[in-house]
Scaffold this motif. Structure first.
Motif, PDB file in Angstrom:
ATOM      1  N   ALA A  95     -39.485 -42.223  -4.310  1.00 19.94           N
ATOM      2  CA  ALA A  95     -38.707 -43.454  -4.506  1.00 19.94           C
ATOM      3  C   ALA A  95     -39.285 -44.261  -5.657  1.00 19.94           C
ATOM      4  O   ALA A  95     -40.496 -44.450  -5.743  1.00 19.94           O
TER       5      ALA A  95
ATOM      6  N   PRO B 121     -34.535 -45.024  -4.867  1.00 22.85           N
ATOM      7  CA  PRO B 121     -35.332 -46.247  -4.666  1.00 22.85           C
ATOM      8  C   PRO B 121     -34.848 -46.954  -3.398  1.00 22.85           C
ATOM      9  O   PRO B 121     -33.741 -46.695  -2.922  1.00 22.85           O
ATOM     10  N   SER B 122     -35.663 -47.854  -2.882  1.00 28.75           N
ATOM     11  CA  SER B 122     -35.295 -48.499  -1.618  1.00 28.75           C
ATOM     12  C   SER B 122     -34.202 -49.536  -1.805  1.00 28.75           C
ATOM     13  O   SER B 122     -34.149 -50.224  -2.828  1.00 28.75           O
TER      14      SER B 122
ATOM     15  N   SER C 187     -33.535 -44.460   0.864  1.00 32.31           N
ATOM     16  CA  SER C 187     -34.728 -45.187   1.316  1.00 32.31           C
ATOM     17  C   SER C 187     -34.347 -46.601   1.732  1.00 32.31           C
ATOM     18  O   SER C 187     -33.801 -47.369   0.941  1.00 32.31           O
TER      19      SER C 187
END
Ligand SMILES: Cc1cc2nc3c(=O)[nH]c(=O)nc-3n(C[C@H](O)[C@H](O)[C@H](O)COP(=O)(O)O)c2cc1C
Length: 332
Positions: free
Chosen positions: A20, A44-45, A107
Motif C-alpha cells: 500500500a 493505498p488505504s 486497504s
C-alpha cells in the motif's frame, strides 16, 4: 522456476507484492506492476475519516433543507466536493480489477468499528480479492489500558469479518506487550493473514524553527529486524498467512523474510525510490539467488530459519542476546 505461493487463500505466481502506498494509487502503475512481475497489488488505504466525511455529507443531503427549496440549493455541495475520495477509491478498485489478472487487495484504514464497515461491503462488491485492514491506532489516551487497545483491534476485525466474505488481513503495529498472543487472538477473531508491520508516522523536530516536522521517511533495510523477528517467531505456529512489510531495499531482504517464514513480501518505499520497474530487479535477484543454490522453488527456503525450524530456537530470544553481549566483553 516455481515461485508460487499462497497468501490469504489466494494463489500467487510469486511472493512479491506491491504494498500500500502512492505507487499503487494509479491505474497505469498497477498495470505496469503486473507486467513487471508483481504477484498482487495492495491499493493505498482509504481512511475511516474519509468515509465518515462522505457519510456525514450524505446525511446532510438527505435531511437538511428539504422544506426550504430556495435555501436548499445552497446546502447542495458543488460537484467537485461531492466527488469525495471514497467514491474515487471504489472506482480505482473497480478499474484496477478489470485491468489486471493479479489479485487487487483493498486497504481500509480505521480505528473504530462503527460507521464505516458498510464500506468494506462495497469494496467486496466492487470485486476486491481481499481486504487489508490497517489498524493505525496510537493509544495517546494515558488512561487506556493494553487490554482496551487489544479489544479495539479485535472488535474492528470482527465487525469487518461479519460484513464481508473475502479474506481479511490485519496490518498491525508491533507495539503490544504480548505480540504473539495478540497475533493468536487476531487469528481466532478471523484474520486470514497478518501484515507485519505497520509503520507509524513519527514526527521529527526542526531544531531551527523549534517545530515538529511532519515528514515521512522512506524505509531502510535496517528496519527489517523487528518484522523478521516476529515472522520467524510466528511462522508455522499460527493458522494465518504472514506478509512482511518494511525495509525491502534489495532482494536480500526479500530472501531473509522468506527464510524467516513470510508467505509474501511487500514493498512500498523501494518502489517510490526506484520506480515500478524495481519489482523486476527484486524478482530477478530472488531467482538468481535461488539458482545459485540449485533451488527451483521457494519450498527449500520458506521458513527454514523460523523458530520452529532452527536447531537452536533460543536464537530468537533473550539467551542469544546474552551470548552476544558476552562476546562484546571478550573482544575488549
Ligand atoms: C509514502 C507512503 C505512503 C503509505 N501509504 C500507506 C497506506 O495508504 N496504507 C498503508 O497501509 N500503508 C501505507 N504505507 C506503509 C507501507 O505500505 C509499508 O507498510 C511501509 O512503508 C513499510 O514498507 P516499506 O519499507 O516497503 O516502505 C505508506 C508508506 C509510505 C512510505
Amino acid at each position: 522456476m516455481d515461485l508460487t505461493t499462497q497468501y490469504l487463500g489466494l494463489s500467487l505466481k510469486n511472493p512479491l507484492v506491491a504494498g500500500a502506498g502512492p505507487v499503487t494509487g494509479k491505474l497505469d502503475n498497477i498495470r505496469r506492476l503486473e507486467d513487471l512481475g508483481a504477484a498482487a497489488v495492495v491499493l493505498p488505504s482509504i481512511f475511516e475519516e474519509q468515509i465518515a466525511q462522505e457519510e456525514r455529507l450524505m446525511l446532510r443531503l438527505t435531511t437538511l433543507g428539504v422544506d426550504s427549496c430556495a435555501e436548499a440549493l445552497s446546502y447542495f455541495p458543488s460537484a467537485a466536493f461531492y466527488q469525495t475520495d471514497p467514491r474515487r477509491y471504489l472506482e480505482l478498485l473497480y478499474r484496477a480489477i478489470r485491468a489486471v489478472d493479479v489479485p487487487v487487495i483493498a486497504s481500509l484504514n480505521g480505528i473504530s468499528d462503527q460507521g464505516w464497515i458498510d464500506y468494506a461491503r462495497q469494496v467486496e462488491e466492487a470485486g476486491a480479492s481481499a481486504i487489508e485492514l490497517n489498524i493505525y491506532f496510537i493509544p495517546a489516551d494515558l488512561q487506556m489500558t493494553g487490554s482496551e487497545v487489544e479489544h479495539r483491534y479485535l472488535s474492528i476485525l470482527s465487525a469487518v469479518k461479519q460484513a464481508v466474505k473475502i479474506p481479511v488481513a490485519v496490518k498491525l503495529s508491533p507495539y503490544f506487550s504480548a505480540m504473539g498472543h495478540m497475533a493468536c487472538q487476531l487469528v481466532e477473531a478471523g484474520a486470514n493473514g497478518l501484515v507485519l508491520f505497520n509503520r507509524f508516522y513519527e514526527p521529527d523536530v526542526d531544531l531551527t524553527e523549534l517545530q515538529l516536522l511532519p515528514n515521512l521517511e522512506l524505509s531502510t533495510a535496517a528496519e527489517i529486524r523487528l518484522p523478521l523477528l516476529w515472522i520467524g517467531l510466528l511462522s508455522g505456529r499460527i493458522r494465518a498467512s504472514l506478509a512482511a512489510s518494511s525495509g525491502v531495499e534489495t532482494e536480500d531482504e526479500v530472501i531473509k523474510y522468506l527464510l524467516a517464514g513470510a508467505d509474501v513480501v511487500m514493498t512500498t518505499s523501494a518502489l517510490l525510490k526506484h520506480g515500478v520497474r524495481y519489482v523486476k530487479v527484486l524478482l530477478e535477484g530472488l531467482k538468481d539467488w535461488l539458482s545459485s543454490r540449485d533451488l527451483d522453488s521457494l519450498e527449500g527456503i520458506r521458513g527454514r530459519l523460523s523458530q520452529c525450524s532452527v536447531s537452536d530456537p533460543t536464537a530468537f530470544e533473550r539467551a542469544n542476546y546474552i551470548k552476544i553481549l558476552q562476546g562484546y566483553d571478550e573482544d575488549r
